[in-house]
Design a protein around this motif. Structure first.
Motif, mmCIF file in Angstrom:
data_model
loop_
_atom_site.group_PDB
_atom_site.id
_atom_site.type_symbol
_atom_site.label_atom_id
_atom_site.label_comp_id
_atom_site.label_asym_id
_atom_site.label_seq_id
_atom_site.Cartn_x
_atom_site.Cartn_y
_atom_site.Cartn_z
ATOM 1 N N ASP A 240 0.862 -1.180 0.000
ATOM 2 C CA ASP A 240 0.000 0.000 0.000
ATOM 3 C C ASP A 240 0.894 1.223 0.000
ATOM 4 O O ASP A 240 1.677 1.439 0.905
ATOM 5 C CB ASP A 240 -0.883 -0.029 1.250
ATOM 6 C CG ASP A 240 -2.082 0.887 1.082
ATOM 7 O OD1 ASP A 240 -2.001 1.803 0.245
ATOM 8 O OD2 ASP A 240 -3.082 0.672 1.769
ATOM 9 N N GLY A 243 0.653 5.166 2.775
ATOM 10 C CA GLY A 243 0.662 4.951 4.206
ATOM 11 C C GLY A 243 -0.153 3.789 4.714
ATOM 12 O O GLY A 243 -1.318 3.948 5.058
ATOM 13 N N PRO A 244 0.472 2.641 4.773
ATOM 14 C CA PRO A 244 -0.147 1.527 5.477
ATOM 15 C C PRO A 244 -0.273 1.944 6.939
ATOM 16 O O PRO A 244 0.570 2.689 7.433
ATOM 17 C CB PRO A 244 0.863 0.399 5.344
ATOM 18 C CG PRO A 244 1.922 0.890 4.419
ATOM 19 C CD PRO A 244 1.810 2.357 4.294
ATOM 20 N N GLN A 245 -1.306 1.478 7.611
ATOM 21 C CA GLN A 245 -1.490 1.881 9.004
ATOM 22 C C GLN A 245 -0.269 1.510 9.826
ATOM 23 O O GLN A 245 0.244 0.415 9.714
ATOM 24 C CB GLN A 245 -2.686 1.169 9.636
ATOM 25 C CG GLN A 245 -3.965 1.309 8.911
ATOM 26 C CD GLN A 245 -4.071 0.330 7.771
ATOM 27 O OE1 GLN A 245 -3.071 0.000 7.136
ATOM 28 N NE2 GLN A 245 -5.266 -0.119 7.524
ATOM 29 N N PRO A 246 0.161 2.412 10.679
ATOM 30 C CA PRO A 246 1.244 2.055 11.588
ATOM 31 C C PRO A 246 0.745 1.019 12.580
ATOM 32 O O PRO A 246 -0.437 0.954 12.874
ATOM 33 C CB PRO A 246 1.555 3.378 12.291
ATOM 34 C CG PRO A 246 0.322 4.195 12.155
ATOM 35 C CD PRO A 246 -0.319 3.784 10.871
ATOM 36 N N ALA B 183 -3.549 4.093 -3.422
ATOM 37 C CA ALA B 183 -2.518 3.739 -4.407
ATOM 38 C C ALA B 183 -1.810 2.510 -3.888
ATOM 39 O O ALA B 183 -1.356 2.499 -2.749
ATOM 40 C CB ALA B 183 -1.532 4.882 -4.582
ATOM 41 N N HIS B 184 -1.762 1.489 -4.697
ATOM 42 C CA HIS B 184 -1.082 0.281 -4.233
ATOM 43 C C HIS B 184 -0.364 -0.408 -5.377
ATOM 44 O O HIS B 184 -0.551 -0.084 -6.546
ATOM 45 C CB HIS B 184 -2.057 -0.671 -3.556
ATOM 46 C CG HIS B 184 -3.169 -1.118 -4.449
ATOM 47 N ND1 HIS B 184 -4.387 -0.484 -4.494
ATOM 48 C CD2 HIS B 184 -3.243 -2.138 -5.331
ATOM 49 C CE1 HIS B 184 -5.168 -1.103 -5.360
ATOM 50 N NE2 HIS B 184 -4.500 -2.102 -5.901
ATOM 51 N N GLY B 243 5.249 -0.536 11.076
ATOM 52 C CA GLY B 243 4.603 0.712 10.719
ATOM 53 C C GLY B 243 5.475 1.743 10.045
ATOM 54 O O GLY B 243 6.068 2.589 10.697
ATOM 55 N N PRO B 246 2.770 6.843 7.938
ATOM 56 C CA PRO B 246 1.729 7.151 6.947
ATOM 57 C C PRO B 246 2.093 8.439 6.235
ATOM 58 O O PRO B 246 2.783 9.285 6.786
ATOM 59 C CB PRO B 246 0.469 7.335 7.797
ATOM 60 C CG PRO B 246 0.976 7.667 9.166
ATOM 61 C CD PRO B 246 2.292 6.966 9.314
ATOM 62 N N VAL B 247 1.630 8.545 5.000
ATOM 63 C CA VAL B 247 1.840 9.789 4.271
ATOM 64 C C VAL B 247 0.919 10.834 4.877
ATOM 65 O O VAL B 247 -0.289 10.669 4.873
ATOM 66 C CB VAL B 247 1.515 9.597 2.780
ATOM 67 C CG1 VAL B 247 1.641 10.911 2.055
ATOM 68 C CG2 VAL B 247 2.421 8.556 2.186
#
Lengths: 268, 268
Positions: A240, A243-246, B183-184, B243, B246-247
């Motif tokens: 992803d 930002g994948p979830q932290p 977006a992935h 983690g 995240p953006v």
DNA sequence: CTCAATTTGTTCGTATGTATG
DNA sequence: ACATACATACGAACAAATTGA
């Protein structure tokens, strides 16, 4: 000279094998649908600019694999039953990694009590000594990865029996007494040496995915260093980008208190 | 029958090529250090259970590559200058992806105004029409990826000239009028077909990293679908398991308002 | 300096595989 | 199916260079 001969010189793999793999890709990718009639030998001959016999050899290989069926006077057809591959999704964060390991049963190959892992730059500091665990991971009786784990001796000694019989990361995840500072993974594409080829039941030189996985505790010590070799066939990686979830601290319910990564420095 | 013949049957690649690649791996991995004397022909003969001549052919290949130097009566040695490969780090988040693309100069191969991308399950909905851009990415005059981009027609029409001459994602990143929902990227290991092999200057069948990259706007439409094929040799993937940050929306300074991914659903 | 041991280099014969036309 | 050419692989023998006793 065929258009492919230049490329052939690069590869040294027999021409008919190369042609076969191109055709195989077309079938597996769905470019040639199941039941469909594929190009005639003559068309293939011209497309690849090889002799007729060479195309036939390629087709023969795929017939033996059950992917193609040839009928004299009619043409060559893609077999109906093209079951798609079942993929193993490589985990890209701690939680899914642990989750994916829980069901697994490693078959232990060896334990070595005097061995040091290779660390890269950002892999933290070496512990004073390590235990090396070697095993193979299976999925439905099929081997899909060879695992070489270096575990800090002090960590191993906390639960030696557990570490001998279950995936090391799962055990670490369960241990309240361990706090993690960092865990990361480096992936590259490699190729199977004779030993790995034998364990994973793949040809020598077949492409593999090599994962170098390091877990660093709050003291900056690399307590877990895993070098894992996957057969590349059945590996998928989902990333992803936004930002994948932290991993949130609430995850601590399971015992692990995780330091959130620092917001700074990353883009320095 | 040699121990490797079973594996040989699996692979069909000439034996001496297989032996050569195993030796090459040992050198590149540092298992055999620079300047070091490697096993004698006789030892290799026994280890691989192949004929003398076969080992010699393998060694000859590595000598031509400059990795080995043989001296009669003395032995065979690893060349001193073993320059390590320079890796291309595949981006695993939006910011680094954009950053890595900014310097790049794509060489456009073709533009097709009537083509539809293949979408997977979670890839959002199709736009009404797409423009297909095909190009090759270079790094120091060396090709390292073939890019097949489907760009939603409406997006393309906003800045057609820009899209024709720069990396599409960078252009999207710059456009204030676009808001992203998701977006992935999906990565698998593939192998080069004749066309890709030619473009990337690699042998047919050589392993590649295939990236399926999808950008979805706030309307749920897949506005960008990139199928990118990298030569696998020089690709590294760094993944932070605990983690990755995240953006953050502050990124909007650059024009893109990014919807944070939803906290729910992911693990449902 | 010679000798023996070690190790790479070369050649022969044979069998089979690969590729063309 | 056939004739031809070249590549791959084996095993074995012999030649040439290096080292150390």
């Amino acid at each position: 000279m065929s258009k492919l001969l230049k490329a052939y010189d690069r590869s040294r793999v027999p021409l008919y094998i190369q042609v076969a793999s191109v055709l195989r890709t077309r079938i597996q990718s769905g470019q040639w649908a199941a039941g469909e009639k594929i190009s005639t030998l003559e068309e293939l001959e011209q497309e690849f600019e090889v002799a007729r016999v060479t195309v036939r050899q390629a087709v023969d290989i795929l017939r033996e694999e059950g992917l193609l069926q040839a009928r004299q006077g009619l043409g060559t057809f893609v077999s109906r039953k093209t079951q798609d591959r079942h993929w193993v999704k490589l985990a890209t964060n701690w939680n899914s990694l642990i989750e994916s390991l829980k069901g697994n049963v490693p078959r232990r190959l060896s334990i070595d009590y005097d061995s040091k892992p290779n660390l890269a730059d950002s892999d933290g500091e070496l512990a004073s000594s390590y235990v090396k665990l070697r095993s193979v991971q299976y999925r439905n009786e099929d081997p899909y990865s060879v695992v070489n784990v270096h575990l800090a001796r002090e960590v191993f000694d906390l639960k030696p029996d557990r570490f001998k019989n279950a995936a090391a990361l799962v055990t670490i995840d369960e241990m309240r007494e361990i706090t993690l500072r960092n865990a990361h993974q480096m992936l590259v594409i490699g190729s199977a040496d004779p030993e790995v080829a034998d364990l994973l039941k793949i040809p020598i030189g077949a492409p593999t995915v090599e994962a170098h996985c390091v877990v660093i505790d709050d003291g900056g010590i690399a307590i877990y260093v895993g070098d894992i070799i996957y057969r590349s066939e059945s590996i998928k990686l989902q990333i992803d980008l936004l930002g994948p979830q932290p991993v949130l601290p609430k995850r601590g319910r399971n015992g692990v208190k995780v330091d959130l990564p620092r917001r700074k420095s990353r883009r320095a």
